[in-house]
Design an enzyme around this catalytic site. Structure first.
Site, PDB file in Angstrom:
ATOM      1  N   THR A  15     -10.996 -21.397  25.869  1.00  0.00           N
ATOM      2  CA  THR A  15      -9.594 -21.008  25.681  1.00  0.00           C
ATOM      3  C   THR A  15      -8.724 -21.707  26.729  1.00  0.00           C
ATOM      4  O   THR A  15      -9.182 -22.016  27.824  1.00  0.00           O
ATOM      5  CB  THR A  15      -9.417 -19.474  25.785  1.00  0.00           C
ATOM      6  OG1 THR A  15      -9.576 -19.070  27.149  1.00  0.00           O
ATOM      7  CG2 THR A  15     -10.398 -18.728  24.899  1.00  0.00           C
ATOM      8  N   TYR A 166      -1.284 -10.872  39.464  1.00  0.00           N
ATOM      9  CA  TYR A 166      -2.174 -11.927  38.959  1.00  0.00           C
ATOM     10  C   TYR A 166      -3.619 -11.608  39.369  1.00  0.00           C
ATOM     11  O   TYR A 166      -4.540 -11.659  38.548  1.00  0.00           O
ATOM     12  CB  TYR A 166      -1.739 -13.289  39.514  1.00  0.00           C
ATOM     13  CG  TYR A 166      -2.769 -14.381  39.322  1.00  0.00           C
ATOM     14  CD1 TYR A 166      -3.022 -14.916  38.056  1.00  0.00           C
ATOM     15  CD2 TYR A 166      -3.527 -14.864  40.397  1.00  0.00           C
ATOM     16  CE1 TYR A 166      -3.980 -15.907  37.879  1.00  0.00           C
ATOM     17  CE2 TYR A 166      -4.485 -15.848  40.232  1.00  0.00           C
ATOM     18  CZ  TYR A 166      -4.715 -16.369  38.961  1.00  0.00           C
ATOM     19  OH  TYR A 166      -5.678 -17.333  38.785  1.00  0.00           O
TER      20      TYR A 166
HETATM   21  N1  LIG Z   1      -6.256 -23.729  39.638  1.00  0.00           N
HETATM   22  C1  LIG Z   1      -6.843 -22.889  40.469  1.00  0.00           C
HETATM   23  O1  LIG Z   1      -6.979 -23.132  41.669  1.00  0.00           O
HETATM   24  C2  LIG Z   1      -7.394 -21.592  39.951  1.00  0.00           C
HETATM   25  C3  LIG Z   1      -7.973 -20.715  40.879  1.00  0.00           C
HETATM   26  C4  LIG Z   1      -8.547 -19.540  40.417  1.00  0.00           C
HETATM   27  C5  LIG Z   1      -8.552 -19.257  39.067  1.00  0.00           C
HETATM   28  N2  LIG Z   1      -7.961 -20.108  38.201  1.00  0.00           N
HETATM   29  C6  LIG Z   1      -8.002 -19.736  36.790  1.00  0.00           C
HETATM   30  O2  LIG Z   1      -8.429 -20.851  36.031  1.00  0.00           O
HETATM   31  C7  LIG Z   1      -7.822 -20.830  34.747  1.00  0.00           C
HETATM   32  C8  LIG Z   1      -7.150 -22.165  34.481  1.00  0.00           C
HETATM   33  O3  LIG Z   1      -6.213 -22.392  35.529  1.00  0.00           O
HETATM   34  P1  LIG Z   1      -5.447 -23.780  35.637  1.00  0.00           P
HETATM   35  O4  LIG Z   1      -5.115 -23.961  37.081  1.00  0.00           O
HETATM   36  O5  LIG Z   1      -6.180 -24.832  34.928  1.00  0.00           O
HETATM   37  O6  LIG Z   1      -4.101 -23.429  34.866  1.00  0.00           O
HETATM   38  P2  LIG Z   1      -3.125 -24.362  34.006  1.00  0.00           P
HETATM   39  O7  LIG Z   1      -3.246 -25.781  34.412  1.00  0.00           O
HETATM   40  O8  LIG Z   1      -1.789 -23.692  34.114  1.00  0.00           O
HETATM   41  O9  LIG Z   1      -3.671 -24.248  32.526  1.00  0.00           O
HETATM   42  C9  LIG Z   1      -3.624 -22.999  31.888  1.00  0.00           C
HETATM   43  C10 LIG Z   1      -4.089 -23.158  30.464  1.00  0.00           C
HETATM   44  O10 LIG Z   1      -4.001 -21.849  29.855  1.00  0.00           O
HETATM   45  C11 LIG Z   1      -3.246 -21.999  28.668  1.00  0.00           C
HETATM   46  N3  LIG Z   1      -2.543 -20.771  28.301  1.00  0.00           N
HETATM   47  C12 LIG Z   1      -1.612 -20.083  29.013  1.00  0.00           C
HETATM   48  N4  LIG Z   1      -1.165 -19.042  28.283  1.00  0.00           N
HETATM   49  C13 LIG Z   1      -1.818 -19.072  27.096  1.00  0.00           C
HETATM   50  C14 LIG Z   1      -1.792 -18.289  25.938  1.00  0.00           C
HETATM   51  N5  LIG Z   1      -0.952 -17.252  25.801  1.00  0.00           N
HETATM   52  N6  LIG Z   1      -2.600 -18.598  24.899  1.00  0.00           N
HETATM   53  C15 LIG Z   1      -3.437 -19.668  24.991  1.00  0.00           C
HETATM   54  N7  LIG Z   1      -3.502 -20.467  26.067  1.00  0.00           N
HETATM   55  C16 LIG Z   1      -2.699 -20.174  27.107  1.00  0.00           C
HETATM   56  C17 LIG Z   1      -2.281 -23.134  28.941  1.00  0.00           C
HETATM   57  O11 LIG Z   1      -1.790 -23.623  27.716  1.00  0.00           O
HETATM   58  P3  LIG Z   1      -0.265 -24.170  27.555  1.00  0.00           P
HETATM   59  O12 LIG Z   1      -0.322 -25.647  27.857  1.00  0.00           O
HETATM   60  O13 LIG Z   1       0.045 -23.865  26.150  1.00  0.00           O
HETATM   61  O14 LIG Z   1       0.587 -23.416  28.537  1.00  0.00           O
HETATM   62  C18 LIG Z   1      -3.209 -24.098  29.650  1.00  0.00           C
HETATM   63  O15 LIG Z   1      -4.002 -24.785  28.715  1.00  0.00           O
HETATM   64  C19 LIG Z   1      -6.856 -19.640  34.755  1.00  0.00           C
HETATM   65  O16 LIG Z   1      -7.468 -18.538  34.145  1.00  0.00           O
HETATM   66  C20 LIG Z   1      -6.643 -19.367  36.230  1.00  0.00           C
HETATM   67  O17 LIG Z   1      -6.359 -18.002  36.469  1.00  0.00           O
HETATM   68  C21 LIG Z   1      -7.377 -21.258  38.608  1.00  0.00           C
END
Ligand SMILES: NC(=O)c1ccc[n+]([C@@H]2O[C@H](COP(=O)([O-])OP(=O)(O)OC[C@H]3O[C@@H](n4cnc5c(N)ncnc54)[C@H](OP(=O)(O)O)[C@@H]3O)[C@@H](O)[C@H]2O)c1
Length: 297
Positions: A15, A166
């Site tokens: 997802t 969050y």
């Molecule tokens: N980056 C970090 O350091 C970090 C640390 C801890 C945990 N995480 C977790 O890792 C995961 C990915 O993070 P990321 O940094 O890669 O975030 P990101 O770059 O903002 O990507 C988020 C993804 O989730 C999708 N998304 C958001 N809302 C959605 C919805 N309603 N339905 C379907 N898709 C949706 C976005 O799609 P759109 O393009 O359509 O918005 C995008 O593909 C998250 O769960 C985050 O909490 C990240």
């Protein structure tokens, strides 16, 4: 074995697969031969991600599933649209830093509604498609320690910072996975958590259409490389949780380096709050009540 055949025959739904860590999970899985289904809310962004993966792995076996985790109707439609066996589901889509009044289309808090309740409803309605030994991977966060889950007030307006809410949403998703592990104790299915550490786009290799960061940001971010990592690195513990032969149900994987910010996949520890059976059980009942979706186990 040829790396491109390693995961041949396995089908994995990711997802939030069009950007960030989700994109890298797709690319890493596809390069190793898995069929990967990209669960995305924007068909256009999903197609760009597919093109980006194919630029690295022309033979990649990819599908697109329209999926908005912020809409219980979309989640139900997506689940009923799956007519193939899934060997793993990676619950990655996530929203951070949302405003206090930001809501899903069902009127739920945007972060709890998308990050946790949407995934709860998705897995509940996907059980018909899960392989006998399927894995569910919850993408957690170091932020799970930032706030108590407080299942009884999950749908109430929240106080405090957006970061705490969050953290609560990620803690809830992780507690759901640990509860699923307990409920699947007599089944070969596995429920696992993994977190990406501290992963940022500017340290991530470019992929036109999916990963595009201005050069100036890349140059500035390069100074942080010893501390944090790109989202390709962040995907590693998650992909390991979904595919690693040494993973067992109830595990929690993350980066092995200092503060768990970066590094190769390793088992890491979770808070007692998130691992608590009492919290898991109350959270489960609260999620069924709020979403109106019963979870068959
Ligand atoms: N980056 C970090 O350091 C970090 C640390 C801890 C945990 N995480 C977790 O890792 C995961 C990915 O993070 P990321 O940094 O890669 O975030 P990101 O770059 O903002 O990507 C988020 C993804 O989730 C999708 N998304 C958001 N809302 C959605 C919805 N309603 N339905 C379907 N898709 C949706 C976005 O799609 P759109 O393009 O359509 O918005 C995008 O593909 C998250 O769960 C985050 O909490 C990240």
């Amino acid at each position: 074995m040829d790396a491109s055949a390693e995961l041949h025959g396995r089908t994995i739904l990711v997802t939030g697969a069009n950007a960030g860590i989700g994109y890298w999970c797709v690319e890493q899985l596809a390069v190793r031969g898995a069929r990967v289904i990209l669960g995305c809310r924007s068909p256009e962004r999903a197609r760009l991600a597919v093109d980006a993966v194919r630029s690295q792995a022309p033979q990649a076996d990819l599908g697109i599933l329209p999926l908005d985790l912020g809409s219980l109707t979309s989640v139900a439609e997506a689940a009923s649209g799956i007519d193939e066996r899934l060997d793993a589901v990676v619950c990655n889509a996530g929203v951070k830093a949302a405003q206090r009044d930001a809501r899903t289309s069902d009127g739920l808090d945007l972060m709890v509604g998308t990050n946790f309740l949407g995934h709860f409803a998705l897995i509940a309605q996907l059980t018909h498609a899960l392989a006998e030994d399927a894995r569910v991977v919850a993408v957690g966060s170091l932020a799970h320690r930032f706030a108590p889950i407080a299942p009884a007030t999950l749908s109430d307006p929240w106080r405090g910072s957006s970061l705490r809410q969050y953290g609560r949403s990620k803690a809830a998703l992780m507690a759901f996975a640990f509860e699923l592990d307990r409920r699947w104790a007599d089944s070969p299915r596995m429920a696992v958590c993994a977190h990406p550490g501290y992963a940022v786009d500017p340290l991530t290799p470019p992929r036109p259409g999916a990963v595009e960061t201005p050069g100036i940001l890349r140059a500035l971010a390069s100074m942080t490389r010893g501390v944090v990592q790109g989202k390709d690195g962040g995907a590693l513990p998650i992909v390991h949780a979904a595919t690693g032969p040494d993973v067992v149900s109830g595990d929690y994987w993350g980066p092995s380096g200092a503060l768990e910010f970066r590094g190769t996949p390793a088992r890491v520890t979770v808070s007692d709050e998130v691992h608590s059976p009492a919290n898991g059980s109350s959270l489960w009942s609260a999620a069924e009540k709020i979403t109106g979706v019963p979870f068959p186990t």
